[in-house]
Motif scaffolding. Structure first.
Motif, PDB file in Angstrom:
ATOM      1  N   UNK A   9     -56.974  75.482  32.492  1.00 34.16           N
ATOM      2  CA  UNK A   9     -55.841  73.992  33.286  1.00 34.16           C
ATOM      3  C   UNK A   9     -55.155  74.189  32.920  1.00 34.16           C
ATOM      4  N   UNK A  10     -54.461  75.114  33.337  1.00 28.37           N
ATOM      5  CA  UNK A  10     -52.715  74.831  33.675  1.00 28.37           C
ATOM      6  C   UNK A  10     -52.619  74.807  34.702  1.00 28.37           C
ATOM      7  N   UNK A  11     -53.208  74.053  35.954  1.00 24.40           N
ATOM      8  CA  UNK A  11     -53.028  73.283  37.224  1.00 24.40           C
ATOM      9  C   UNK A  11     -53.300  72.077  36.818  1.00 24.40           C
ATOM     10  N   UNK A  12     -54.122  71.605  36.386  1.00 20.73           N
ATOM     11  CA  UNK A  12     -54.082  70.253  35.493  1.00 20.73           C
ATOM     12  C   UNK A  12     -53.172  69.807  35.355  1.00 20.73           C
ATOM     13  N   UNK A  13     -52.270  70.617  33.796  1.00 20.47           N
ATOM     14  CA  UNK A  13     -51.514  70.517  33.027  1.00 20.47           C
ATOM     15  C   UNK A  13     -50.021  70.404  34.345  1.00 20.47           C
ATOM     16  N   UNK A  14     -49.868  71.543  34.632  1.00 17.40           N
ATOM     17  CA  UNK A  14     -48.576  71.811  35.745  1.00 17.40           C
ATOM     18  C   UNK A  14     -47.996  69.978  36.609  1.00 17.40           C
ATOM     19  N   UNK A  15     -49.270  69.510  36.480  1.00 16.63           N
ATOM     20  CA  UNK A  15     -49.313  68.131  37.578  1.00 16.63           C
ATOM     21  C   UNK A  15     -48.757  67.195  36.949  1.00 16.63           C
ATOM     22  N   UNK A  16     -49.371  66.728  35.423  1.00 19.95           N
ATOM     23  CA  UNK A  16     -49.259  66.327  34.843  1.00 19.95           C
ATOM     24  C   UNK A  16     -47.202  66.299  34.396  1.00 19.95           C
ATOM     25  N   UNK A  17     -47.693  68.158  34.113  1.00 21.93           N
ATOM     26  CA  UNK A  17     -45.401  67.704  33.685  1.00 21.93           C
ATOM     27  C   UNK A  17     -44.676  67.298  35.120  1.00 21.93           C
ATOM     28  N   UNK A  18     -45.115  67.661  36.426  1.00 18.14           N
ATOM     29  CA  UNK A  18     -44.418  67.539  37.879  1.00 18.14           C
ATOM     30  C   UNK A  18     -44.508  65.674  37.854  1.00 18.14           C
ATOM     31  N   UNK A  19     -45.675  64.945  37.109  1.00 18.46           N
ATOM     32  CA  UNK A  19     -45.333  64.122  37.528  1.00 18.46           C
ATOM     33  C   UNK A  19     -44.505  63.198  35.713  1.00 18.46           C
ATOM     34  N   UNK A  20     -44.424  64.046  34.524  1.00 18.85           N
ATOM     35  CA  UNK A  20     -43.566  63.094  33.943  1.00 18.85           C
ATOM     36  C   UNK A  20     -42.019  63.603  34.329  1.00 18.85           C
ATOM     37  N   UNK A  21     -41.734  64.977  34.659  1.00 14.87           N
ATOM     38  CA  UNK A  21     -40.957  65.184  35.485  1.00 14.87           C
ATOM     39  C   UNK A  21     -39.625  64.467  36.896  1.00 14.87           C
ATOM     40  N   UNK A  22     -40.280  63.723  36.715  1.00 18.05           N
ATOM     41  CA  UNK A  22     -40.278  62.341  38.077  1.00 18.05           C
ATOM     42  C   UNK A  22     -39.857  61.879  37.302  1.00 18.05           C
TER      43      UNK A  22
END
Length: 319
Positions: free
Chosen positions: A247-260
């Motif tokens: 799942x790690x790549x999906x989670x990283x997208x979620x992280x970048x979205x919330x970093x924004x």
């Protein structure tokens, strides 16, 4: 004779900043406690998970426990030293208490789903995980040594960004109709953190606007450097948690979205290209699902009749 050495009583009938009042009212309206959510109803779902899945759930909640402990133990104390109004201090007191409620909620989850030995192992893992300890100690160091505005940046990054590597998991399971009550706690926490992040970001912007252009540029560069550093560590942390399940790549997208979103709270431009449409729709669906009222007669289920936990919109992050 007027006594110049006096203690000033807080007067809620004389509000200097209406955002203080509206935030206080929002936070008190959505007050909740973990003891009113029937976590044991999730035991059948828990038993249906694989060992790797149960290990993931346990560890992400362990990580969240540490971050909420940082916020309740040192975060709000450090921000209180630089309040602009007495009412702001009252709001921070409320936030500090709710961060303690959040941290306790994870222990309620542990006590429902895990054995005593498993709980001991989770807390030993928290102490030993280098990436988890890195972000906790990085933020704590800023709380202890940073300027008032640097502390607010660190707080917003923690509230609106760093929590989300852990939030992904229960939202994913909720989107798949599993662990619904565990996820309800997370959605209530997310609802709180959304207010915390926007409020502290607003207070940051007030101070930021008082700086010279050079000071603003230097502080903005500091904020982006901090975010890069935290994100690099968060990628490693995410890999250790999620690689077994892929799942790690999906989670990283979620992280970048919330970093924004965290940057938007501070009044800064987004850094990453990711937006809501890039996030796993199962997770976004879990995030947007309304709360459930479990007790019709007492009306104290996890919905609390205080409105629904909704998907966060861009405008929710900016006052």
């Amino acid at each position: 004779m007027t006594n110049q050495n006096y203690t000033k009583a807080i007067n809620w009938n004389n509000i200097e900043d209406l955002i203080d009042k509206s935030t206080w009212e929002k936070l008190t309206e959505q007050f909740w406690l973990d003891t009113r959510i029937p976590l044991s109803n999730d035991l059948d779902d828990w038993r249906s998970l694989s060992d790797d899945e149960r290990n993931l759930v346990s560890h992400v909640f362990g990580g969240l426990t540490l971050l909420d402990t940082v916020q309740s133990d040192s975060g709000m104390d450090s921000l209180r030293a630089d309040v602009r109004t007495q009412h702001e201090e009252a709001v921070l007191n409320n936030i500090q208490f709710m961060e303690s409620v959040h941290a306790k909620s994870y222990s309620s989850i542990f006590s429902t789903l895990n054995t005593k030995t498993e709980i001991d192992d989770i807390f030993a893992w928290i102490d030993a995980n280098n990436n988890l300890q890195y972000k906790a100690q990085k933020v704590t160091h800023i709380y202890k040594t940073g300027t008032p505005l640097e502390k607010k940046i660190a707080s917003v990054f923690l509230e609106t960004f760093l929590f989300y590597s852990g939030f992904y998991t229960p939202l994913y399971y909720l989107g798949n109709n599993k662990l619904a009550n565990v996820a309800e706690i997370i959605k209530l926490i997310i609802r709180d953190e959304s207010v915390h992040g926007t409020y502290i970001g607003y207070k940051f912007q007030l101070g930021y606007d008082e700086l010279t252009e050079t000071e603003q540029e230097n502080l903005k560069n500091w904020a982006y450097d901090l975010l890069y550093d935290l994100y690099a560590n968060e990628e490693l942390y995410t890999d250790t948690l999620y690689s077994k399940l892929g799942w790690q790549e999906d989670v990283k997208i979620f992280l970048r979205y919330n970093a924004n979103k965290a940057l938007m709270n501070l009044g800064f431009e987004p850094l990453f290209p990711d937006n809501a449409s890039d996030v796993n729709p199962i997770v976004m669906n879990g995030l947007s699902t309304g709360t459930v009222n479990h007790d019709f007669f007492s009306q104290v289920g996890n919905g609390y009749l205080l409105g629904q936990v909704e998907a966060m919109r861009d405008e929710d992050y900016v006052f």
